[in-house]
Scaffold this active site. Sequence first.
Site, PDB file in Angstrom:
ATOM      1  N   SER A  66      -9.176  -5.528  11.294  1.00 18.93           N
ATOM      2  CA  SER A  66     -10.463  -4.910  10.991  1.00 18.93           C
ATOM      3  C   SER A  66     -11.364  -6.001  10.423  1.00 18.93           C
ATOM      4  CB  SER A  66     -10.283  -3.774   9.983  1.00 18.93           C
ATOM      5  OG  SER A  66     -11.455  -3.002   9.853  1.00 18.93           O
ATOM      6  N   GLU A  88      -4.693  -0.315  15.980  1.00 17.90           N
ATOM      7  CA  GLU A  88      -5.459  -1.294  15.195  1.00 17.90           C
ATOM      8  C   GLU A  88      -4.548  -2.405  14.700  1.00 17.90           C
ATOM      9  OE1 GLU A  88      -7.293  -1.850  10.786  1.00 17.90           O
ATOM     10  OE2 GLU A  88      -7.150   0.203  11.531  1.00 17.90           O
ATOM     11  N   ARG A 134       3.449   1.310   9.967  1.00 18.92           N
ATOM     12  CA  ARG A 134       2.855   1.818   8.727  1.00 18.92           C
ATOM     13  C   ARG A 134       3.878   1.730   7.600  1.00 18.92           C
ATOM     14  NH1 ARG A 134      -1.809   4.568   8.443  1.00 18.92           N
ATOM     15  NH2 ARG A 134      -1.733   4.957  10.684  1.00 18.92           N
ATOM     16  N   ARG A 177       2.493  -5.674  12.959  1.00 22.90           N
ATOM     17  CA  ARG A 177       1.948  -5.043  14.161  1.00 22.90           C
ATOM     18  C   ARG A 177       1.890  -6.025  15.320  1.00 22.90           C
ATOM     19  NH1 ARG A 177      -2.315  -0.303  12.542  1.00 22.90           N
ATOM     20  NH2 ARG A 177      -1.067   0.566  10.832  1.00 22.90           N
ATOM     21  N   ARG A 180       0.842  -1.198   0.000  1.00 21.90           N
ATOM     22  CA  ARG A 180       0.000   0.000   0.000  1.00 21.90           C
ATOM     23  C   ARG A 180       0.876   1.245   0.000  1.00 21.90           C
ATOM     24  NH1 ARG A 180      -4.415  -1.836   4.671  1.00 21.90           N
ATOM     25  NH2 ARG A 180      -4.948  -3.827   3.695  1.00 21.90           N
TER      26      ARG A 180
END
Length: 435
Positions: free
Chosen positions: A354, A351, A279, A391, A264
């Site tokens: 999700s 987070e 990130r 993460r 991404r």
Amino acid sequence: MLDQRLLRDNPELIASELQRRGKSLDLSELQTKAKQLRDLEEQRSNLQAEGNRIGKEMGLQIKAGIAPSSPELQAMRDQGNKLKQQVAHLEEEEKLLEAAVRDELLTLPNLPSAQTPDGKNEAGNIEIKRWGNPRQEAGLEEHWQIGERLGLFETERSVRIAQSRFVTLLGMGARLERALINFMLDLHGRKGYSEVLPPILVNSASLTGSGQLPKFAEESFRCAHDDLWLTPTAEVPITSLHRDEVIPAEQLPIKYVAYTPCFRREAGSYGRDTRGLIRLHQFNKVELYWFCHPEKSSAAHQQLTADAEAVLQALELPYRVMELCSGDIGFSANRTYDLEVWLPGAGAYREISSCSNCGDFQARRSAIRFKEAKNTALLHTLNGSGLAVGRTMAALLETGQQSDGSIKLPVALAPYMGTDVIASGQNHQIHLGKK
């Protein structure tokens, strides 16, 4: 993608539900196009039916002895040819209008579920529960400090290889990443998920079917000379695994677990989480995905979320579950639970998964149906991270840090690592020298 029938018959409902997402849209022009498209379909269908009637009548006349060259049959033949020309004209008009309507519908997000709480942004999210006892003490390091101190990953040299927001895992860091992937796949496999290792390159149709295109084109990396993109998540190829298929109802639910590297651009995140594993442009993730009967998707959503939670519980990582409000759910989702893991060094929840119910939104875009008795209908799709691996590593490093600088690993992960501790000196076999 939203249902054209709903657009034609009740655009006010669509507008009001999108308003819950914070989007004010005038759908009158799109509704008009959708009605025109339906009218064209009806006109074409009626003309085709008349043409078929004439053809059948001609056959009966010839069978009755009328000469094929007779004026009566020639008149019917001329009428049939005229109808074919009209049908061809309508088909072309219909094709253009259908593409225009579809292109506009592809830009509209899913409608939030009635159970999704109202809210403008993440401030409107609701905490559902907490699990575990978060460490809250002074002097704890953040994961990037631990990683640099123990030589678990390298960021500065990764800029030479690629650019910023890439990381190279080293020694026990690379081993920990691999161990986490295998641990997650095994855990979900025991829960009845079928493991899939899909292509990492995906075409535009796959991205469109899952909802990434056209909305998120700028977030994705595209190949220069092919209709191929680097997948942003395994959700994309798994959705298309059954694109354009009709699945027997007795085969539902179909539950997949897939590991993939994900890519991404993280557009709009400039200056955020510039250090460490939070990130990145490239990261590893284990994804959970369900194809299920519409009547059972709500229960499936709860189960999928519980399956993602099971990873955090097995790894002894405290977390909380947040239900996202209407203004914060993703483009394809109608209801979402976020799992946020506690990072003791950072002193914050972040987070890590999700878990979303997409209803029939992706199934309509991808033409995935199920057959029950003699009827076919769109099925429902659900997805969730189980988990984002980088993460998870960050949370393990921060949670397991000891006073001597070592990292204590959870019992469940020790067999995959061959040790229950990461300490200074374990990376002695790697000598990179000076930067």
